[in-house]
Design a protein around this motif. Structure first.
Motif, PDB file in Angstrom:
ATOM      1  N   THR A  56       0.868  -1.331   0.140  1.00  0.00           N
ATOM      2  CA  THR A  56      -0.067   0.014   0.019  1.00  0.00           C
ATOM      3  C   THR A  56       0.751   1.357   0.015  1.00  0.00           C
ATOM      4  O   THR A  56       0.304   2.163  -0.221  1.00  0.00           O
ATOM      5  N   VAL A  57       1.975   1.097   0.217  1.00  0.00           N
ATOM      6  CA  VAL A  57       3.131   2.369   0.281  1.00  0.00           C
ATOM      7  C   VAL A  57       4.273   2.106  -0.173  1.00  0.00           C
ATOM      8  O   VAL A  57       4.807   1.117  -0.037  1.00  0.00           O
ATOM      9  N   SER A  58       4.730   3.109  -1.267  1.00  0.00           N
ATOM     10  CA  SER A  58       5.938   2.856  -2.103  1.00  0.00           C
ATOM     11  C   SER A  58       6.639   4.099  -1.916  1.00  0.00           C
ATOM     12  O   SER A  58       6.186   5.120  -1.593  1.00  0.00           O
ATOM     13  N   HIS A  59       7.754   3.950  -2.341  1.00  0.00           N
ATOM     14  CA  HIS A  59       9.021   5.089  -2.210  1.00  0.00           C
ATOM     15  C   HIS A  59       9.795   4.779  -3.464  1.00  0.00           C
ATOM     16  O   HIS A  59      10.050   3.656  -3.831  1.00  0.00           O
ATOM     17  N   TYR A  60      10.466   6.156  -4.059  1.00  0.00           N
ATOM     18  CA  TYR A  60      10.845   6.078  -5.212  1.00  0.00           C
ATOM     19  C   TYR A  60      12.222   7.067  -5.112  1.00  0.00           C
ATOM     20  O   TYR A  60      12.093   8.301  -4.522  1.00  0.00           O
ATOM     21  N   THR A  61      13.376   6.662  -5.442  1.00  0.00           N
ATOM     22  CA  THR A  61      14.367   7.790  -5.824  1.00  0.00           C
ATOM     23  C   THR A  61      13.844   8.762  -6.819  1.00  0.00           C
ATOM     24  O   THR A  61      13.305   8.265  -7.937  1.00  0.00           O
ATOM     25  N   ASN A  62      14.240   9.838  -6.880  1.00  0.00           N
ATOM     26  CA  ASN A  62      13.828  11.025  -7.714  1.00  0.00           C
ATOM     27  C   ASN A  62      14.101  10.594  -9.149  1.00  0.00           C
ATOM     28  O   ASN A  62      13.195  11.183  -9.936  1.00  0.00           O
ATOM     29  N   SER A  63      15.185  10.345  -9.676  1.00  0.00           N
ATOM     30  CA  SER A  63      15.279   9.866 -10.935  1.00  0.00           C
ATOM     31  C   SER A  63      14.741   9.003 -11.464  1.00  0.00           C
ATOM     32  O   SER A  63      14.556   8.981 -13.013  1.00  0.00           O
ATOM     33  N   VAL A  64      13.715   7.972 -10.718  1.00  0.00           N
ATOM     34  CA  VAL A  64      12.846   7.011 -11.463  1.00  0.00           C
ATOM     35  C   VAL A  64      11.706   7.527 -11.380  1.00  0.00           C
ATOM     36  O   VAL A  64      10.545   6.819 -11.859  1.00  0.00           O
ATOM     37  N   LYS A  65      10.949   8.424 -10.613  1.00  0.00           N
ATOM     38  CA  LYS A  65       9.707   8.699 -10.275  1.00  0.00           C
ATOM     39  C   LYS A  65       8.880   9.301 -11.557  1.00  0.00           C
ATOM     40  O   LYS A  65       9.561   9.817 -12.337  1.00  0.00           O
ATOM     41  N   GLY A  66       7.907   8.630 -11.900  1.00  0.00           N
ATOM     42  CA  GLY A  66       7.305   8.509 -12.940  1.00  0.00           C
ATOM     43  C   GLY A  66       7.392   7.517 -14.242  1.00  0.00           C
ATOM     44  O   GLY A  66       6.851   7.653 -15.103  1.00  0.00           O
ATOM     45  N   PHE A  68       9.204   4.377 -13.264  1.00  0.00           N
ATOM     46  CA  PHE A  68       9.301   3.115 -12.744  1.00  0.00           C
ATOM     47  C   PHE A  68       8.282   2.986 -11.524  1.00  0.00           C
ATOM     48  O   PHE A  68       7.827   3.875 -10.932  1.00  0.00           O
ATOM     49  N   THR A  69       7.707   1.643 -11.433  1.00  0.00           N
ATOM     50  CA  THR A  69       6.654   1.215 -10.475  1.00  0.00           C
ATOM     51  C   THR A  69       7.028   0.049  -9.792  1.00  0.00           C
ATOM     52  O   THR A  69       7.279  -1.067 -10.511  1.00  0.00           O
ATOM     53  N   ILE A  70       6.929  -0.120  -8.542  1.00  0.00           N
ATOM     54  CA  ILE A  70       7.119  -1.101  -7.752  1.00  0.00           C
ATOM     55  C   ILE A  70       5.897  -1.546  -7.242  1.00  0.00           C
ATOM     56  O   ILE A  70       4.861  -1.002  -7.108  1.00  0.00           O
ATOM     57  N   SER A  71       5.792  -2.951  -7.513  1.00  0.00           N
ATOM     58  CA  SER A  71       4.485  -3.685  -6.825  1.00  0.00           C
ATOM     59  C   SER A  71       4.861  -4.991  -6.462  1.00  0.00           C
ATOM     60  O   SER A  71       5.817  -5.480  -6.685  1.00  0.00           O
ATOM     61  N   ARG A  72       4.032  -5.831  -5.894  1.00  0.00           N
ATOM     62  CA  ARG A  72       4.259  -7.014  -5.438  1.00  0.00           C
ATOM     63  C   ARG A  72       2.851  -7.672  -5.316  1.00  0.00           C
ATOM     64  O   ARG A  72       1.775  -7.243  -5.209  1.00  0.00           O
ATOM     65  N   ASP A  73       2.923  -8.987  -5.503  1.00  0.00           N
ATOM     66  CA  ASP A  73       1.767  -9.993  -5.352  1.00  0.00           C
ATOM     67  C   ASP A  73       2.332 -10.972  -4.558  1.00  0.00           C
ATOM     68  O   ASP A  73       3.069 -11.849  -4.564  1.00  0.00           O
ATOM     69  N   ASN A  74       1.798 -10.799  -3.136  1.00  0.00           N
ATOM     70  CA  ASN A  74       1.816 -11.612  -2.212  1.00  0.00           C
ATOM     71  C   ASN A  74       1.451 -12.970  -2.349  1.00  0.00           C
ATOM     72  O   ASN A  74       1.922 -13.869  -1.676  1.00  0.00           O
ATOM     73  N   ALA A  75       0.397 -13.230  -3.035  1.00  0.00           N
ATOM     74  CA  ALA A  75       0.012 -14.714  -3.412  1.00  0.00           C
ATOM     75  C   ALA A  75       0.991 -15.353  -4.324  1.00  0.00           C
ATOM     76  O   ALA A  75       0.917 -16.612  -4.022  1.00  0.00           O
ATOM     77  N   LYS A  76       1.790 -14.673  -4.867  1.00  0.00           N
ATOM     78  CA  LYS A  76       2.715 -15.126  -5.595  1.00  0.00           C
ATOM     79  C   LYS A  76       4.317 -15.094  -5.005  1.00  0.00           C
ATOM     80  O   LYS A  76       5.212 -15.602  -5.567  1.00  0.00           O
ATOM     81  N   ASP A  77       4.327 -14.523  -4.017  1.00  0.00           N
ATOM     82  CA  ASP A  77       5.656 -14.331  -3.260  1.00  0.00           C
ATOM     83  C   ASP A  77       6.714 -13.723  -4.181  1.00  0.00           C
ATOM     84  O   ASP A  77       7.866 -13.920  -4.438  1.00  0.00           O
ATOM     85  N   THR A  78       6.241 -12.643  -4.903  1.00  0.00           N
ATOM     86  CA  THR A  78       6.785 -12.233  -6.044  1.00  0.00           C
ATOM     87  C   THR A  78       6.795 -10.510  -6.057  1.00  0.00           C
ATOM     88  O   THR A  78       5.771  -9.728  -5.719  1.00  0.00           O
ATOM     89  N   VAL A  79       7.909  -9.776  -6.112  1.00  0.00           N
ATOM     90  CA  VAL A  79       7.866  -8.291  -6.240  1.00  0.00           C
ATOM     91  C   VAL A  79       8.279  -7.818  -7.588  1.00  0.00           C
ATOM     92  O   VAL A  79       9.049  -8.704  -8.105  1.00  0.00           O
ATOM     93  N   TYR A  80       8.087  -6.863  -8.149  1.00  0.00           N
ATOM     94  CA  TYR A  80       7.986  -6.297  -9.450  1.00  0.00           C
ATOM     95  C   TYR A  80       8.531  -4.992  -9.739  1.00  0.00           C
ATOM     96  O   TYR A  80       8.438  -4.176  -8.732  1.00  0.00           O
ATOM     97  N   LEU A  81       9.362  -4.721 -10.813  1.00  0.00           N
ATOM     98  CA  LEU A  81       9.667  -3.268 -10.937  1.00  0.00           C
ATOM     99  C   LEU A  81       9.661  -2.993 -12.545  1.00  0.00           C
ATOM    100  O   LEU A  81      10.225  -3.758 -13.412  1.00  0.00           O
ATOM    101  N   GLN A  82       8.397  -2.432 -12.668  1.00  0.00           N
ATOM    102  CA  GLN A  82       8.140  -1.888 -14.105  1.00  0.00           C
ATOM    103  C   GLN A  82       8.895  -0.582 -14.349  1.00  0.00           C
ATOM    104  O   GLN A  82       8.872   0.301 -13.825  1.00  0.00           O
ATOM    105  N   MET A  83       9.673  -0.628 -15.488  1.00  0.00           N
ATOM    106  CA  MET A  83      10.479   0.215 -15.873  1.00  0.00           C
ATOM    107  C   MET A  83      10.148   0.784 -17.319  1.00  0.00           C
ATOM    108  O   MET A  83      10.187  -0.213 -18.206  1.00  0.00           O
TER     109      MET A  83
END
Length: 120
Positions: A56-66, A68-83
């Protein structure tokens, strides 16, 4: 103990998109936060993005804001980084990390990394 395995890194042209995945095992995934870091050749490892344990809460370094998107699927035990809108300066080894604090950038678990190369 937690094991983290990244995947999805490859060569991509500038302006392109890529999605990195990090699969976790060894502990209840939904109980800890996750983050992505990167390290470019000759540079120190830097924080990229973080997400809390329930996504529910995410943080980004300034150079990637807008871009990159971080997300996670706890049912799949996986975190993603969409770039998206990748730039040559995004070229680095990308690491996922688990169980830490985005304010201190200290995390207890680390993956082995996946190479992302952005060509101009």
């Amino acid at each position: 103990q937690v094991q983290l395995v990244e995947s999805g890194g490859r060569l991509v042209q500038a302006g392109g998109s890529l999605r990195l995945s990090c699969a976790a095992s060894g502990r209840t995934f939904s109980s800890y936060s996750m983050a992505w870091f990167r390290q470019a050749p000759g540079k120190e490892r830097e924080f990229v993005a973080a997400i809390n344990s329930i996504g529910t809460v995410s943080h980004y370094t300034n150079s990637v804001k807008g871009r990159f998107t971080i997300s996670r699927d706890n049912a799949k035990d996986t975190v993603y980084l969409q770039m998206n809108s990748l730039k040559p300066e995004d070229t680095a080894v990308y690491y996922c990390a688990g169980d830490g604090d985005p304010r201190t950038k200290r995390y207890g678990y680390w993956g082995q990394g996946t190479q992302v190369t952005v060509s101009s």
